[in-house]
Design a protein around this motif. Structure first.
Motif, PDB file in Angstrom:
ATOM      1  N   UNK A 195       3.145-142.056  16.771  1.00  0.00           N
ATOM      2  CA  UNK A 195       3.066-140.641  17.094  1.00  0.00           C
ATOM      3  C   UNK A 195       4.359-139.974  16.608  1.00  0.00           C
ATOM      4  N   UNK A 196       4.437-138.665  16.683  1.00  0.00           N
ATOM      5  CA  UNK A 196       5.573-137.951  16.085  1.00  0.00           C
ATOM      6  C   UNK A 196       6.429-137.287  17.155  1.00  0.00           C
ATOM      7  N   UNK A 197       7.731-137.494  17.081  1.00  0.00           N
ATOM      8  CA  UNK A 197       8.648-136.855  18.030  1.00  0.00           C
ATOM      9  C   UNK A 197       8.606-135.333  17.880  1.00  0.00           C
ATOM     10  N   UNK A 198       8.690-134.640  19.016  1.00  0.00           N
ATOM     11  CA  UNK A 198       8.925-133.188  18.959  1.00  0.00           C
ATOM     12  C   UNK A 198       9.981-132.848  20.003  1.00  0.00           C
ATOM     13  N   UNK A 199      10.650-131.711  19.782  1.00  0.00           N
ATOM     14  CA  UNK A 199      11.778-131.371  20.654  1.00  0.00           C
ATOM     15  C   UNK A 199      11.376-130.440  21.802  1.00  0.00           C
ATOM     16  N   UNK A 200      10.066-130.252  22.007  1.00  0.00           N
ATOM     17  CA  UNK A 200       9.621-129.321  23.055  1.00  0.00           C
ATOM     18  C   UNK A 200      10.044-129.768  24.454  1.00  0.00           C
ATOM     19  N   UNK A 205      17.093-131.539  19.130  1.00  0.00           N
ATOM     20  CA  UNK A 205      16.578-131.626  17.750  1.00  0.00           C
ATOM     21  C   UNK A 205      17.157-132.829  16.989  1.00  0.00           C
ATOM     22  N   UNK A 206      18.084-133.567  17.633  1.00  0.00           N
ATOM     23  CA  UNK A 206      18.714-134.702  16.939  1.00  0.00           C
ATOM     24  C   UNK A 206      17.711-135.794  16.567  1.00  0.00           C
ATOM     25  N   UNK A 207      16.635-135.914  17.377  1.00  0.00           N
ATOM     26  CA  UNK A 207      15.665-136.986  17.090  1.00  0.00           C
ATOM     27  C   UNK A 207      14.628-136.588  16.036  1.00  0.00           C
ATOM     28  N   UNK A 208      14.684-135.329  15.571  1.00  0.00           N
ATOM     29  CA  UNK A 208      13.786-134.936  14.480  1.00  0.00           C
ATOM     30  C   UNK A 208      14.316-135.556  13.186  1.00  0.00           C
ATOM     31  N   UNK A 209      13.430-136.014  12.332  1.00  0.00           N
ATOM     32  CA  UNK A 209      13.871-136.509  11.022  1.00  0.00           C
ATOM     33  C   UNK A 209      14.020-135.265  10.155  1.00  0.00           C
ATOM     34  N   UNK A 248       5.244-132.470   8.981  1.00  0.00           N
ATOM     35  CA  UNK A 248       5.681-131.819  10.230  1.00  0.00           C
ATOM     36  C   UNK A 248       7.206-131.813  10.317  1.00  0.00           C
ATOM     37  N   UNK A 249       7.818-132.975  10.040  1.00  0.00           N
ATOM     38  CA  UNK A 249       9.283-133.038  10.121  1.00  0.00           C
ATOM     39  C   UNK A 249       9.915-132.108   9.068  1.00  0.00           C
ATOM     40  N   UNK A 250       9.322-132.073   7.875  1.00  0.00           N
ATOM     41  CA  UNK A 250       9.924-131.267   6.792  1.00  0.00           C
ATOM     42  C   UNK A 250       9.803-129.768   7.099  1.00  0.00           C
ATOM     43  N   UNK A 251       8.590-129.332   7.509  1.00  0.00           N
ATOM     44  CA  UNK A 251       8.351-127.892   7.721  1.00  0.00           C
ATOM     45  C   UNK A 251       8.773-127.433   9.110  1.00  0.00           C
ATOM     46  N   UNK A 298       1.129-121.786  18.836  1.00  0.00           N
ATOM     47  CA  UNK A 298       2.144-122.851  18.885  1.00  0.00           C
ATOM     48  C   UNK A 298       1.901-123.839  17.733  1.00  0.00           C
ATOM     49  N   UNK A 299       2.993-124.219  17.052  1.00  0.00           N
ATOM     50  CA  UNK A 299       2.900-125.142  15.906  1.00  0.00           C
ATOM     51  C   UNK A 299       3.937-126.250  16.050  1.00  0.00           C
ATOM     52  N   UNK A 300       4.417-126.450  17.301  1.00  0.00           N
ATOM     53  CA  UNK A 300       5.654-127.203  17.482  1.00  0.00           C
ATOM     54  C   UNK A 300       5.507-128.693  17.773  1.00  0.00           C
ATOM     55  N   UNK A 301       4.292-129.240  17.753  1.00  0.00           N
ATOM     56  CA  UNK A 301       4.186-130.690  17.954  1.00  0.00           C
ATOM     57  C   UNK A 301       3.175-131.303  17.004  1.00  0.00           C
ATOM     58  N   UNK A 302       3.254-132.615  16.896  1.00  0.00           N
ATOM     59  CA  UNK A 302       2.240-133.340  16.115  1.00  0.00           C
ATOM     60  C   UNK A 302       1.999-134.693  16.787  1.00  0.00           C
ATOM     61  N   UNK A 303       1.814-134.644  18.118  1.00  0.00           N
ATOM     62  CA  UNK A 303       1.634-135.893  18.869  1.00  0.00           C
ATOM     63  C   UNK A 303       0.230-136.459  18.620  1.00  0.00           C
ATOM     64  N   UNK A 304       0.051-137.728  18.984  1.00  0.00           N
ATOM     65  CA  UNK A 304      -1.238-138.388  18.749  1.00  0.00           C
ATOM     66  C   UNK A 304      -2.368-137.732  19.522  1.00  0.00           C
ATOM     67  N   UNK A 305      -2.066-137.243  20.728  1.00  0.00           N
ATOM     68  CA  UNK A 305      -3.120-136.609  21.532  1.00  0.00           C
ATOM     69  C   UNK A 305      -3.718-135.452  20.729  1.00  0.00           C
ATOM     70  N   UNK A 306      -2.832-134.686  20.125  1.00  0.00           N
ATOM     71  CA  UNK A 306      -3.279-133.562  19.310  1.00  0.00           C
ATOM     72  C   UNK A 306      -4.003-134.052  18.046  1.00  0.00           C
ATOM     73  N   UNK A 307      -3.338-134.927  17.315  1.00  0.00           N
ATOM     74  CA  UNK A 307      -3.848-135.401  16.018  1.00  0.00           C
ATOM     75  C   UNK A 307      -5.260-135.972  16.159  1.00  0.00           C
TER      76      UNK A 307
END
Ligand SMILES: C[S@@+](CC[C@H](N)C(=O)[O-])C[C@H]1O[C@@H](n2cnc3c(N)ncnc32)[C@H](O)[C@@H]1O
Length: 327
Positions: A195-200, A205-209, A248-251, A298-307
């Motif tokens: 799954x993908x880290x988000x800072x929400x 934001x340190x854990x964002x790639x 997601x990490x790039x944008x 909202x565009x701020x996450x990309x977790x598995x639940x969403x995906x």
């Protein structure tokens, strides 16, 4: 998943399609408590929270009303509820089809409890593991969590039910270790989902790639994971999703969130929320669709639940067929 009968897999696929057409959720996360025995560095939970302790019947009523394909039992740490098996049993009593998944840090899991939860109706145990070594303990602030999982998971796997997966959040300090996590999953005899880290949750934001060098390296790591997938490693996240993760990490964004429609949560108060990160509560899905989902930007996450809830109809059909064909 492979233990489910062909008939049940077909029914699961059928309900998924029906729910999409009817605008009902595919996945509902029952966040049965916001208390947690861990204090993970990527999460805002972990301090004691005064909250109601709703009965199994209240959660079951919500479950029947929402009629999802997948019921996630999560939190906080769901294993902190001593009546967890009663909650699951009561929900299951009304619905033999839906897929029941529990998400846990496994600290309070043992063989006895595993068997009890299976008997109550759990189909899949999703165990959170972010590092393939002792860094897990410090990150989650859980004593010997990695050692516990190393010992426990192979024992659970030996029961032969093929119902354990690892859930790993991809973030700046572990993305280089993902192939090792996949190796470990293979060694333990389980599958792994990324799954993908988000800072929400924390604002951190340190854990964002984020740097271009790291993003390029993550690209190469994903290439390796795709190659491992082709070599038979049980990595559940599709190549497409892993490439989207980099995007997601790039944008810093991922548009098209369907919270409230394709997925939503039931919180410890028994009210509904669009996701665990937005503190707006509703009495019914209809109200949430009207007052939240319609205007949600909202565009701020990309977790598995969403995906996993947002796959296109075409992708869902392909996946459903793949699931039905699975032995
Ligand atoms: C909130 S926890 C609740 C269930 C349980 N306590 C556990 O740790 O599995 C559910 C999942 O969300 C993940 N998670 C926590 N914070 C996150 C974040 N900032 N971004 C993405 N996933 C996160 C956790 O690692 C875990 O796999």
């Amino acid at each position: 998943m492979s233990e489910l009968s062909f008939e049940r897999k077909a029914k699961i696929a059928g309900r998924t399609l029906k729910n999409i057409v009817l605008g009902k959720p595919i996945s509902v996360s029952f966040e049965i408590t916001y208390n947690c025995n861990a204090k993970c560095k990527h999460c805002h939970l972990g301090d004691y929270i005064e909250e109601p302790r709703l009965s199994p019947e209240v959660f079951a009523r919500r479950f029947v009303e929402l009629h999802p394909t997948v019921a996630q039992i999560s939190g906080g740490e769901p294993m902190l509820r001593k009546d967890l098996a009663d909650i699951i049993r009561e929900m299951r009593r009304h619905d033999p089809v839906a897929m029941f998944v529990i998400t846990t840090n496994a600290q309070n899991l043992n063989e006895e409890r595993y068997l009890k939860l299976r008997e109550a109706g759990i189909d899949q145990f999703s165990l959170s593991l972010d590092y393939p070594d002792e860094r897990q303990n410090e990150f989650r602030r859980l004593r010997k969590n990695f050692e516990h999982m190393s010992e426990l998971v192979p024992k659970l796997v030996a029961h032969g039910h093929k119902d354990i997966i690892l859930a790993c959040v991809v973030q700046s300090d572990n993305f280089r270790d993902l192939p090792k996590v996949a190796e470990l999953a293979k060694e333990w005899g389980v599958a792994v989902n990324f799954s993908t880290y988000n800072s929400l949750r924390t604002g951190n934001t340190d854990y964002l790639v984020s740097s271009e060098t790291d993003l390029e390296e993550l690209g190469r790591i994903v290439d390796r994971l795709v190659a491992m997938q082709r070599d038979g490693y049980s990595i559940l996240t599709s190549e497409w999703t892993m490439r989207q993760m980099i995007r997601f990490f790039r944008d810093g964004r991922q548009p098209g969130c369907t919270a409230g429609k394709r997925f939503l949560i039931v919180n410890p108060q028994g009210t509904l929320g669009p996701c665990g990160l937005i503190t707006q509560y509703y009495d019914s899905q209809r109200q949430m669709l009207r007052e939240f989902t319609k205007g949600n930007e909202c565009e701020d996450c990309y977790t598995s639940l969403r995906v996993n809830s947002e796959k296109s109809l075409r992708r869902l059909l392909i996946d459903a067929l793949r699931v039905i064909r699975q032995k």
